[in-house]
Design a protein around this motif. Structure first.
Motif, PDB file in Angstrom:
ATOM      1  N   TYR A  22       0.746  -1.330   0.013  1.00 52.43           N
ATOM      2  CA  TYR A  22      -0.015  -0.015  -0.098  1.00 52.43           C
ATOM      3  C   TYR A  22       0.888   1.242   0.126  1.00 52.43           C
ATOM      4  CZ  TYR A  22      -3.429   3.407   1.588  1.00 52.43           C
ATOM      5  OH  TYR A  22      -4.244   4.471   1.647  1.00 52.43           O
ATOM      6  N   ASP A  45     -16.565   5.127   3.807  1.00 55.48           N
ATOM      7  CA  ASP A  45     -16.895   6.549   3.928  1.00 55.48           C
ATOM      8  C   ASP A  45     -17.519   7.141   5.212  1.00 55.48           C
ATOM      9  OD1 ASP A  45     -16.784   6.739   1.169  1.00 55.48           O
ATOM     10  OD2 ASP A  45     -18.368   5.464   0.876  1.00 55.48           O
ATOM     11  N   GLU A  99      -5.598   8.411   4.169  1.00 60.77           N
ATOM     12  CA  GLU A  99      -6.172   9.582   3.301  1.00 60.77           C
ATOM     13  C   GLU A  99      -6.244   9.137   1.898  1.00 60.77           C
ATOM     14  OE1 GLU A  99      -3.266  12.867   3.505  1.00 60.77           O
ATOM     15  OE2 GLU A  99      -3.910  13.528   5.457  1.00 60.77           O
ATOM     16  N   ASN A 100      -5.590   8.442   1.229  1.00 62.46           N
ATOM     17  CA  ASN A 100      -5.879   7.948  -0.117  1.00 62.46           C
ATOM     18  C   ASN A 100      -6.332   6.715  -0.271  1.00 62.46           C
ATOM     19  OD1 ASN A 100      -4.856  10.501  -1.352  1.00 62.46           O
ATOM     20  ND2 ASN A 100      -2.743   9.837  -0.546  1.00 62.46           N
ATOM     21  N   HIS A 102      -9.621   5.832  -0.560  1.00 58.58           N
ATOM     22  CA  HIS A 102     -10.605   5.278  -1.706  1.00 58.58           C
ATOM     23  C   HIS A 102      -9.913   5.322  -3.070  1.00 58.58           C
ATOM     24  CE1 HIS A 102     -12.819   7.246   1.400  1.00 58.58           C
ATOM     25  NE2 HIS A 102     -13.752   6.656   0.931  1.00 58.58           N
ATOM     26  N   GLU A 103      -9.036   5.994  -3.684  1.00 58.92           N
ATOM     27  CA  GLU A 103      -8.355   5.862  -4.616  1.00 58.92           C
ATOM     28  C   GLU A 103      -7.368   4.699  -4.945  1.00 58.92           C
ATOM     29  OE1 GLU A 103      -8.024   8.481  -2.111  1.00 58.92           O
ATOM     30  OE2 GLU A 103      -8.452  10.201  -3.529  1.00 58.92           O
ATOM     31  N   TYR A 104      -7.057   4.298  -3.823  1.00 54.39           N
ATOM     32  CA  TYR A 104      -6.267   2.712  -3.887  1.00 54.39           C
ATOM     33  C   TYR A 104      -7.404   1.866  -4.196  1.00 54.39           C
ATOM     34  CZ  TYR A 104      -3.568  -1.261  -2.773  1.00 54.39           C
ATOM     35  OH  TYR A 104      -3.145  -2.582  -2.670  1.00 54.39           O
ATOM     36  N   GLU A 126     -10.266   2.083  -5.455  1.00 54.35           N
ATOM     37  CA  GLU A 126     -10.940   1.966  -7.004  1.00 54.35           C
ATOM     38  C   GLU A 126     -10.141   1.578  -7.726  1.00 54.35           C
ATOM     39  OE1 GLU A 126     -11.784   6.022  -9.518  1.00 54.35           O
ATOM     40  OE2 GLU A 126     -12.978   5.988  -7.527  1.00 54.35           O
ATOM     41  N   ALA A 127      -8.692   1.951  -7.918  1.00 52.89           N
ATOM     42  CA  ALA A 127      -7.745   1.337  -8.646  1.00 52.89           C
ATOM     43  C   ALA A 127      -7.624  -0.131  -8.601  1.00 52.89           C
ATOM     44  CB  ALA A 127      -6.586   2.255  -8.404  1.00 52.89           C
ATOM     45  N   LYS A 128      -7.815  -0.829  -7.325  1.00 53.69           N
ATOM     46  CA  LYS A 128      -7.532  -2.058  -7.305  1.00 53.69           C
ATOM     47  C   LYS A 128      -8.522  -2.998  -7.881  1.00 53.69           C
ATOM     48  CE  LYS A 128      -6.474  -5.484  -3.609  1.00 53.69           C
ATOM     49  NZ  LYS A 128      -5.503  -6.091  -4.512  1.00 53.69           N
ATOM     50  N   LYS A 177     -11.086  -1.966 -10.062  1.00 50.73           N
ATOM     51  CA  LYS A 177     -11.365  -1.740 -11.467  1.00 50.73           C
ATOM     52  C   LYS A 177     -12.090  -2.702 -12.214  1.00 50.73           C
ATOM     53  CE  LYS A 177      -9.534   2.919 -12.725  1.00 50.73           C
ATOM     54  NZ  LYS A 177      -8.661   3.368 -13.659  1.00 50.73           N
TER      55      LYS A 177
END
Length: 153
Positions: A77, A127, A142-143, A145-147, A149-151, A153
């Motif tokens: 991560y 959330d 902090e990030n 959500h982005e992690y 979302e990318a994982k 997809k």
């Protein structure tokens, strides 16, 4: 040998670097957090490395010790360091944590807390993380959500 205790005998509570590793346990849009026994804050699972351990070994050992589960696969991560990773323990010991954190969505075993370290474990929606989360872990997440979302997809 507990190297941290040995070093503390020499330097007292002065700030020092502390290599550590941790795990973000994820399942169905939720993260498993633990309420720490030393400060009552919600936190990720992890802790200080022992001499000769890899970061992966530390993360797995800490998960087993603290909550009784064994991660099946660890995904890298991130590595977290700097001013945001400064921490003062209730005993006054100051550290700048350098933590390698892994993401895990598959594990074995059943949740069983180490009552000496953990007051409670609970799954939180990513959330709706608790307000009383340890500042270091808030920084690490902090990030998230982005992690995720990318994982996925």
């Amino acid at each position: 040998m507990n190297s941290m205790k040995d070093i503390r005998k020499i330097i007292g509570t002065a700030p020092m670097f502390m290599p550590a590793a941790g795990i973000i346990l994820y399942q169905n849009g939720k993260i498993l957090l633990q309420k720490r026994g030393d400060n009552g804050k919600w936190a990720l699972h992890g802790g200080a490395m022992e001499m000769g351990e890899t970061t992966e070994e530390t993360a797995v050992r800490e998960a087993r010790e603290e909550i009784g589960i064994t991660p099946v696969e660890l995904d890298f991560y991130g590595v977290f360091s700097g001013k945001q990773m400064y921490h003062i323990y209730p005993d006054g010991n100051e550290v700048y944590i350098i933590s390698t954190v892994y993401f895990c969505d598959e594990y074995s075993g059943e949740l069983k807390v180490d009552e000496n370290e953990v007051l409670e474990v609970k799954w939180f929606d990513i959330d709706k993380l608790p307000e009383n989360i340890a500042p270091i872990d808030s920084f690490i997440l902090e990030n998230i959500h982005e992690y995720i979302e990318a994982k996925y997809k």
